[in-house]
Write a protein that holds these residues in place. Structure first.
Motif, PDB file in Angstrom:
ATOM      1  N   PRO A  83       4.452 157.107 -49.505  1.00 26.88           N
ATOM      2  CA  PRO A  83       4.363 158.404 -50.177  1.00 26.88           C
ATOM      3  C   PRO A  83       2.972 158.747 -50.697  1.00 26.88           C
ATOM      4  O   PRO A  83       2.661 159.922 -50.872  1.00 26.88           O
ATOM      5  N   LEU A  84       2.120 157.746 -50.949  1.00 27.95           N
ATOM      6  CA  LEU A  84       0.809 158.072 -51.494  1.00 27.95           C
ATOM      7  C   LEU A  84      -0.326 157.712 -50.541  1.00 27.95           C
ATOM      8  O   LEU A  84      -1.486 157.676 -50.929  1.00 27.95           O
ATOM      9  N   THR A  85       0.006 157.424 -49.293  1.00 26.68           N
ATOM     10  CA  THR A  85      -1.039 157.075 -48.334  1.00 26.68           C
ATOM     11  C   THR A  85      -0.794 157.864 -47.040  1.00 26.68           C
ATOM     12  O   THR A  85       0.335 157.909 -46.547  1.00 26.68           O
ATOM     13  N   VAL A  86      -1.847 158.457 -46.546  1.00 27.21           N
ATOM     14  CA  VAL A  86      -1.703 159.214 -45.306  1.00 27.21           C
ATOM     15  C   VAL A  86      -2.903 158.893 -44.421  1.00 27.21           C
ATOM     16  O   VAL A  86      -4.029 158.723 -44.903  1.00 27.21           O
ATOM     17  N   PHE A 143      -6.308 158.241 -46.433  1.00 25.04           N
ATOM     18  CA  PHE A 143      -6.438 158.869 -47.751  1.00 25.04           C
ATOM     19  C   PHE A 143      -5.429 158.267 -48.711  1.00 25.04           C
ATOM     20  O   PHE A 143      -4.243 158.169 -48.394  1.00 25.04           O
ATOM     21  N   HIS A 144      -5.899 157.879 -49.897  1.00 23.03           N
ATOM     22  CA  HIS A 144      -4.999 157.397 -50.953  1.00 23.03           C
ATOM     23  C   HIS A 144      -4.839 158.519 -51.971  1.00 23.03           C
ATOM     24  O   HIS A 144      -5.805 158.916 -52.618  1.00 23.03           O
ATOM     25  N   LEU A 145      -3.638 159.029 -52.058  1.00 20.89           N
ATOM     26  CA  LEU A 145      -3.405 160.213 -52.901  1.00 20.89           C
ATOM     27  C   LEU A 145      -3.234 159.824 -54.359  1.00 20.89           C
ATOM     28  O   LEU A 145      -2.842 158.698 -54.685  1.00 20.89           O
ATOM     29  N   GLU A 151       3.921 163.455 -47.377  1.00 23.24           N
ATOM     30  CA  GLU A 151       4.630 164.370 -46.481  1.00 23.24           C
ATOM     31  C   GLU A 151       4.026 165.779 -46.553  1.00 23.24           C
ATOM     32  O   GLU A 151       3.923 166.485 -45.547  1.00 23.24           O
ATOM     33  N   ASP A 152       3.656 166.186 -47.778  1.00 25.85           N
ATOM     34  CA  ASP A 152       3.059 167.514 -47.941  1.00 25.85           C
ATOM     35  C   ASP A 152       1.702 167.600 -47.251  1.00 25.85           C
ATOM     36  O   ASP A 152       1.351 168.618 -46.659  1.00 25.85           O
ATOM     37  N   VAL A 153       0.937 166.499 -47.324  1.00 24.09           N
ATOM     38  CA  VAL A 153      -0.373 166.480 -46.659  1.00 24.09           C
ATOM     39  C   VAL A 153      -0.175 166.605 -45.154  1.00 24.09           C
ATOM     40  O   VAL A 153      -0.848 167.399 -44.486  1.00 24.09           O
ATOM     41  N   LYS A 154       0.765 165.817 -44.631  1.00 22.23           N
ATOM     42  CA  LYS A 154       1.043 165.878 -43.194  1.00 22.23           C
ATOM     43  C   LYS A 154       1.479 167.288 -42.802  1.00 22.23           C
ATOM     44  O   LYS A 154       1.000 167.857 -41.828  1.00 22.23           O
TER      45      LYS A 154
END
Lengths: 273, 491
Positions: free
Chosen positions: B138-141, B88-90, B105-108
């Motif tokens: 920071p913008l990829t999970v 996911f690219h935030l 980090e918040d998504v995780k």
């Protein structure tokens, strides 16, 4: 001697609904357990004298069946009050001033201290909604009413000469209560019963209105009212009819109670003659 | 410039004329049930999502009113060829209402929290296939799944899968802090919840400055509040009999939308006599769906023959399997060993579809000799006794979760349907990503439960939303419980 006018009017009104309730055992214009949804919310016609409700049931039949429920529940609730309250009142009067008298009457005060309808709601909410629990819940609050009326009236007789004579003749307090006191206070109890009966009808309607009275498919005036609430602007007759049924039954019973008091109360009777 | 000033003057004159200055920037929304708390990741109540979904909290993906799933906090995503790894690219520059930034980090944190052993998430199944969540930058999970999950992006759009921050989640039940276009203001229990426009919103800001959600449970009070114009919108209006009046009144507009609510007459498959398929078939044939839709819902609702939403492209119409046929129903009862019918208990939760529908169904069942004693239960009681305790014969409830046919694979669910073939089919479905194959499996699943007569399938709940004329941007359909106010405006 002349029959009080309120008694005649009250008895007539009461008889209309009691008659409808009795008639419903053998005949109603339509079967209310069969729904006819395509025929719902009809205004009064020749076929349906008071129209049909939101499920297509005939309102006349619903009112008759509802009268049966209301009268049965109120009657049994008053019955509980009489069967338990009157003996308690007689005992308290016979043993006036004793510890037993105190226990009985303070117990009554305790029940009186609770708001009756709220406790009735509590009882039906805890033990489940239904006609039986509604009868018990309303009946409990009739007990102290009858106990008080009985005791108060009985006390005034205990000091009378004929009771003294009976005591001298060796009759036990229990026999005196049943053979001499009870017949003398019966008219008071009858008047009180009609008043409690009308209050009972109101209480049943209130419990059914909030869904704690008799459950469907048993018809009840309170639930008819509750169901018709949101229909008031589309089909006002559906709400008006059960509302008026409650009003006229309670009015009839109150008028009858008034008339009976006029007829039976010795003091008023003396005043009139 | 002059023209603009003139228009503004005209506008304010019109506002003054209607005597409602605040009207253009504020809307009062009424709903029937008050949420028990405001944390959508920790409670099952639909009312929570109604208030917070999209307004306060957002997920990686989100539902639109037509049921489609579109990017939310994730701008875009890549799926590995084996269907197991989602990258996911935030969106950049997204902040929570408390000022902290929303990053990988918040998504995780959110996903790990939802799928944890001790998670109180009401829909843990949505996260069951996740094996690992890795922060790339920071913008990829990156989310790794155990098996290919065709519905993963759909799952991430649910209100139960919104992204929350570790700093604020502790108090989310009473003070929700999300990334949405509205900021939570206050909650007066039993009365209202207020939200206000989020000035720092990452996307298109909300048009309205503030919204107040009011709770009106009584249908008569709901009618009065709308007629008196005390509320501007009633989402999920509870008295369908009044809808034609609102339709005829030029002051109002009526939106009748689809929901994901399959309204069913649930039967206790785990107990006598409903463990007998013939009995269940008899019940199904004793029910006249149209009479229930007309009598309880005043015509609002679509008949269904299985546990699936009719507006879904994979729906098949199986109502013919359980057409209204009381004669057949009596025969089936006799065949099952109940020639004189039987007694059972029908528990009814508070919504009007259940209480009104129950009375009609009890009358229909009486026609074939089944005597169903009605027991009205409050929600808490229903959840404990019927749903949790399985102590019932029949009950009526609307399953408003989207795509929830999977509940039939859970033998511990309240209707206690235990069919290994169906469970195997659902397991296959979960691992299938190819659309045609999924569609085929879903149709098979619908047919199995319809032919087993697991429950009586009544109708798809329709939701009437009544609003003041001119209000725009309200959701018509309810793919999930939500009163999304982000695009709503006065004319």
């Amino acid at each position: 001697m002349r029959m009080p006018r309120s008694l005649i009017l009250g008895s007539l009104l009461t008889m209309v609904f009691a008659g409808g309730a009795l008639l419903s055992f053998i005949w109603t214009p339509y079967d209310i357990e069969t729904l006819a949804i395509p025929q719902r919310l009809q205004t009064p016609t020749g076929a349906h004298w008071l129209g049909t409700d939101q499920l297509g049931r005939d309102i006349v039949s619903m009112i008759m069946m509802g009268a049966r429920t209301s009268i049965a529940v109120a009657l049994l609730a008053v019955g509980i009050g009489i069967c338990l309250g009157v003996p308690l009142g007689l005992v308290a009067a016979a043993r006036r001033g004793s510890m037993l008298d105190e226990v009985i009457m303070r117990g009554n005060d305790l029940i009186f201290a609770f708001p009756s309808l709220v406790i009735a709601i509590l009882i039906t909410a805890v033990f489940g909604a239904g006609a039986t629990n509604a009868i018990i819940a309303i009946g409990i609050f009739n007990i102290p009413v009858f106990a008080r009326v009985t005791r108060g009236a009985a006390l005034s007789f205990w000091s009378r000469d004929f009771i003294l004579a009976a005591r001298v003749a060796g009759k036990s307090p229990a026999r005196i209560s049943v053979e001499h006191i009870l017949p003398n206070i019966a008219n008071l109890l009858i008047v009180q019963s009609t008043i409690q009966f009308s209050l009972g009808i109101l209480a049943v309607a209130a419990l059914s209105y909030i869904g704690l009275g008799a459950q469907p498919p048993t018809a009840s005036w309170g639930r008819m009212l509750a169901d018709a609430q949101t229909l008031a602007s589309i089909a006002p007759h559906v709400a008006l009819v059960p509302g008026l049924a409650i009003v006229f039954t309670v009015l009839g019973l109150n008028l009858m109670g008034d008339g009976l008091r006029d007829l039976l109360d010795p003091r008023i009777r003396v005043a009139r003659t | 410039m002059k023209l603009l000033t003139t228009m503004m003057l005209a506008g304010s004159a019109a506002m003054l004329a209607t005597g409602a200055l605040a009207q253009n920037t504020h809307i009062d929304v009424a709903m029937q049930l008050e949420p028990p708390n405001l944390d959508p990741t920790g409670g099952a109540a639909q009312a929570i999502d109604s208030v917070v979904y999209s307004n306060i909290f957002e997920g990686l993906t989100r539902f639109m009113s037509d049921g489609s799933v579109v990017p939310g906090l994730a701008e875009r995503w890549d799926i590995s060829d084996d269907g197991l790894v989602y990258t996911f690219h935030l969106r950049s520059g997204v902040t929570f209402h408390d000022g902290t930034s929303m990053d990988a980090e918040d998504v995780k944190f959110s996903l790990d929290r939802a799928r944890a052993e001790d998670s109180t998430n009401a829909q843990k199944g949505l996260f069951a296939n996740i094996t690992d969540v890795t922060v790339i930058d920071p913008l990829t999970v990156q989310v790794t799944l155990s098996v290919p999950t065709g519905s993963f992006l759909f799952n991430m759009a649910w209100g139960d899968a919104v992204i929350v921050a570790p700093e604020s989640i502790g108090t989310a039940a009473t003070n929700p802090v999300g990334t949405g276009a509205f900021v939570f203001q206050d909650w007066v229990q039993g009365d209202h919840i207020s939200i206000a426009r989020n000035p720092g919103y990452w996307g298109t800001p909300a048009v309205l400055e503030s919204v107040t959600f009011r709770f009106i449970s009584d249908p008569t009070a709901a009618y009065a509040a709308l007629m008196a114009e005390d509320v501007d919108v009633f989402a999920g209006y509870p008295a369908p009999e009044n809808v034609p009046q609102f339709e005829a009144d030029p002051r109002f507009q009526v939106l009748i939308g689809n929901t994901e609510g399959e309204t069913i007459l649930a039967m206790n498959n785990g107990a006598e006599p409903f463990n007998n398929r013939l009995v269940r078939k008899a019940v199904a044939h004793a029910i006249d769906r149209q009479a229930i839709i007309d009598g309880a819902m005043y015509g609002m609702g679509t008949p269904i023959g299985t546990h699936f939403a009719p507006h879904n492209p994979d729906y098949i119409d199986l109502t013919g399997l359980s057409n209204y046929d009381p004669e057949l129903s009596r025969q089936l009862l006799a065949e099952a060993g109940y020639p004189d019918g039987f007694d059972t208990v029908m528990t009814l939760p508070p919504p009007s579809y259940a209480r009104r529908g129950g009375e009609i169904i009890a009358a229909q069942l009486r026609e074939v000799g089944i005597n169903a004693e009605i027991q009205n239960q409050e929600w808490a009681q229903w959840l404990e006794v019927t749903f949790g305790g399985h102590d019932y014969g029949l009950t009526i409830v609307s399953h408003t979760e989207p795509m929830d046919i999977g509940i039939y694979a859970n033998p511990g669910y309240y209707f206690q349907y235990d069919n290994p073939d169906f469970q195997k089919l659902m397991a296959t479905l979960n691992q299938t990503t190819e659309p045609a194959a999924r569609s085929d499996l879903l149709k098979q699943a619908q047919t199995i439960i319809a032919e087993d007569y697991v429950n009586g399938y009544l109708f798809e709940l329709a939701i009437p939303t009544i609003a003041r004329a001119g209000i725009e941007g309200l959701w018509l359909n309810q793919p999930t419980a939500a009163i999304d106010m982000t695009a709503v405006s006065w004319p």
